[in-house]
Enzyme design. Structure first.
Site, PDB file in Angstrom:
ATOM      1  N   LYS A 140       1.031  -1.209  -0.506  1.00 60.42           N
ATOM      2  CA  LYS A 140       0.136  -0.086   0.093  1.00 60.42           C
ATOM      3  C   LYS A 140       1.164   1.153   0.027  1.00 60.42           C
ATOM      4  O   LYS A 140       2.204   1.669   0.466  1.00 60.42           O
ATOM      5  CB  LYS A 140      -0.855  -0.077   1.067  1.00 60.42           C
ATOM      6  N   SER A 217      -9.462   1.822   2.750  1.00 61.71           N
ATOM      7  CA  SER A 217      -8.080   2.844   1.647  1.00 61.71           C
ATOM      8  C   SER A 217      -7.202   1.719   1.168  1.00 61.71           C
ATOM      9  O   SER A 217      -6.210   2.352   0.505  1.00 61.71           O
ATOM     10  CB  SER A 217      -7.715   3.479   3.238  1.00 61.71           C
ATOM     11  N   SER A 241     -10.107  -0.781   6.765  1.00 60.77           N
ATOM     12  CA  SER A 241      -9.316  -0.519   5.410  1.00 60.77           C
ATOM     13  C   SER A 241      -8.297  -1.456   4.329  1.00 60.77           C
ATOM     14  O   SER A 241      -8.205  -1.332   3.822  1.00 60.77           O
ATOM     15  CB  SER A 241      -8.476   0.644   5.602  1.00 60.77           C
TER      16      SER A 241
END
Length: 540
Positions: A140, A217, A241
């Site tokens: 990420k 996210s 997330s």
């Protein structure tokens, strides 16, 4: 004399975003690019494109369809070399990027050089560098990697490459474990949305339907993994997330309790916020790969050298009873899930009961209490933090963040104080005790002489939300506030019932499995039992 026309200069953020996006796109080799109009804009499901586009060889398709554990075994047996595995995933990640806009940082060339060096080392020594030897791993965007940005969606943080010394501890552990890092994935601005979009790169869509969200996210990770552009991805979770993107894209994942895995060196959208702690978690196509990653990280003993917040708990082998009892929460009484989600939960219940396990009802007390508590704990402090960074380049507030913008710009809006935070944290502790006692009380109903082994429940009200319509995260964020651990389990990929929204007909449906705080190993064992029951039910 006629005056020359006056042109308004574009705000700084626009040119920064344009140049950064162009720089990323230029890192995809010409031979890996889809032909113009090869995939029509109105083609919503793009999961078959990697098989049909002609960019990947049959062997590369076989490689990229393999599990992470299988790839490592074949590299160690010399059936594959890391270079060809890394090349295959770089190519497939490039295809995924062109289809769903999932990447933020591309460093394929560095990855291929690292793989080549690893292969040479292994050829000479015959000794694996570590448990993830030769495996490509994606990260990420918030994880700091030498020579790349960790902009987390802000134009103000572009062109600030990470130094070697400032790499995240997870990044370092992955390298030491033999993993090959090859790309980073897109996130929402400041990591604060259940969908993935920002002013730099735009929106990351769902490969099963590009009109839908890939979640957030960690939505760049989930979209990349769904297209098999990575065998194993790493995200973070402070409100769902990891789990929301994993559920939207049909993946397994783990949200651990805080302290099991290192978070040091991660660029956080709310740096210093500790009322609801951010956690690091893996995403993959199998539970075995999830467990392999967890054991790898914990066996590196990050509590000794990498992160003072890591707990000195070794990876444990739990004794999972043959007969389990699961709690079942169909909805929280506030937002009822769509029928496909409810059917997935009921299917899991039936599969467990047919196999001899028990399932009992469970409910959450005061579900609306949690919503206000989350706001008191950290969101009220987020407004000023985001505003300060956005203003550096004149970047506007992202869609869906307007309430924070209103708070930041309203002089009459009461600002949170330390005293307010203390009060909210006291409420959190009291609420945690309430849920703990409710969980413990299930011992009277399980008939196993112990409380429920895990809780199955929705991860989200939707199989996947429409673009810019994600508005409810209480099913996941509850467990961040309480610091319980949780997994996601894909249940089905076929939605054909009449009550299924048409635009979700091709989407996977996943459910959430929750375990008690710091019981990750036991939770994974219980989740594996559920997975086995679902697999058996598929064959009948």
């Amino acid at each position: 004399m006629t005056k020359a026309p006056q042109y308004q200069e574009a705000p700084p953020w626009e040119s920064i975003a344009r140049d950064k996006k162009a720089s990323r796109d230029a890192r995809i080799p010409l031979g890996w690019k889809l032909k113009p109009d090869q995939v029509p804009d109105d083609q919503l499901n793009v999961t078959n494109v990697p098989y049909e586009c002609g960019i990947l060889t049959p062997k590369e398709l076989k490689i990229t369809n393999s599990s992470a554990r299988t790839l490592i075994e074949r590299i160690l047996s010399r059936e594959y070399i890391s270079y060809e595995v890394t090349l295959a995933f770089c190519k497939r990640a490039a295809i995924a990027q062109q289809l769903v806009n999932c990447l933020s940082e591309i460093f394929f060339e560095n990855a291929l050089e690292a793989a080549k060096s690893l292969d040479a080392e292994y050829e000479e020594s015959g000794i694996a560098r570590g448990p993830l030897h030769g495996l490509p791993v994606s990260l990420k965007d918030c994880f700091q990697v030498e020579g790349t940005d960790a902009a987390i969606g802000y134009t103000a943080l572009v062109n600030q490459p990470t130094s070697k010394e400032d790499e995240s501890e997870i990044t370092k552990i992955m390298r030491q474990s033999g993993a090959i890092l090859f790309c980073k994935t897109n996130v929402p601005t400041a990591l604060m949305s259940g969908e993935t979009f920002n002013a730099i790169y735009g929106y990351t869509s769902n490969p099963y339907n590009r009109n839908l969200s890939s979640g957030g996210s960690s939505g760049g990770e989930s979209a990349l993994l769904a297209l098999r552009g990575s065998p194993l991805g790493i995200g973070t979770d402070v409100g769902g997330s990891v789990r929301i993107p994993a559920s939207f894209c049909g993946l397994y994942s783990l949200k651990p309790s805080f302290g099991r895995f290192p978070t040091s060196g991660i660029r956080d959208g709310l740096n210093g916020q500790e009322a609801v702690r951010n956690t690091v978690g893996p995403m993959a196509h199998s539970l075995e790969d999830i467990e392999m990653w967890c054991k790898t990280v914990i066996d590196s003993q990050p509590h000794l050298h990498a992160d003072p917040d890591c707990l000195p708990i070794p990876w444990r082998q739990p004794d999972i009873p043959k007969k389990l009892c699961f709690g079942l929460l169909l909805d929280d009484g506030i937002v009822k899930p769509l029928p496909p989600v409810t059917r997935a939960l009921l299917r899991a219940k039936t599969a467990l009961e047919v196999a001899g396990h028990a399932v009992i009802e469970f409910s959450i007390d005061e579900p609306l209490f949690l919503d206000s508590l989350k706001f008191d704990l950290y969101r009220s402090a987020a407004a000023d933090s985001l505003q300060e960074v956005l203003e550096r380049t004149g970047e506007p507030w992202p869609q869906g963040y307007e309430i924070l913008g209103d708070m930041a710009n309203d002089e009459n809006y009461p600002k949170a104080t330390v005293s307010d935070l203390w009060k909210a944290q006291a409420k959190r502790t009291a609420y945690s005790k309430q849920i703990l006692q409710k969980w413990a009380a299930t011992k009277d109903s399980t008939k196993t002489e112990r409380e429920i082994d895990a809780l199955i429940m929705p991860c989200s009200p939707w199989p996947a939300s429409s673009r810019h319509e994600f508005i409810y995260d209480n099913y996941t964020s509850l467990w961040n506030v309480l610091d319980y651990c949780a997994t996601t389990v894909p249940v089905t990929h076929k939605l054909t019932n009449a009550d299924t929204p048409e635009d979700m007909a091709a989407c996977p449906v996943a459910i959430q499995v929750v375990g008690q705080r710091l019981h990750e190993e036991y939770l994974l064992g219980a989740t594996r039992s559920l997975q086995l029951c679902l697999e058996i039910s598929d064959t009948k």
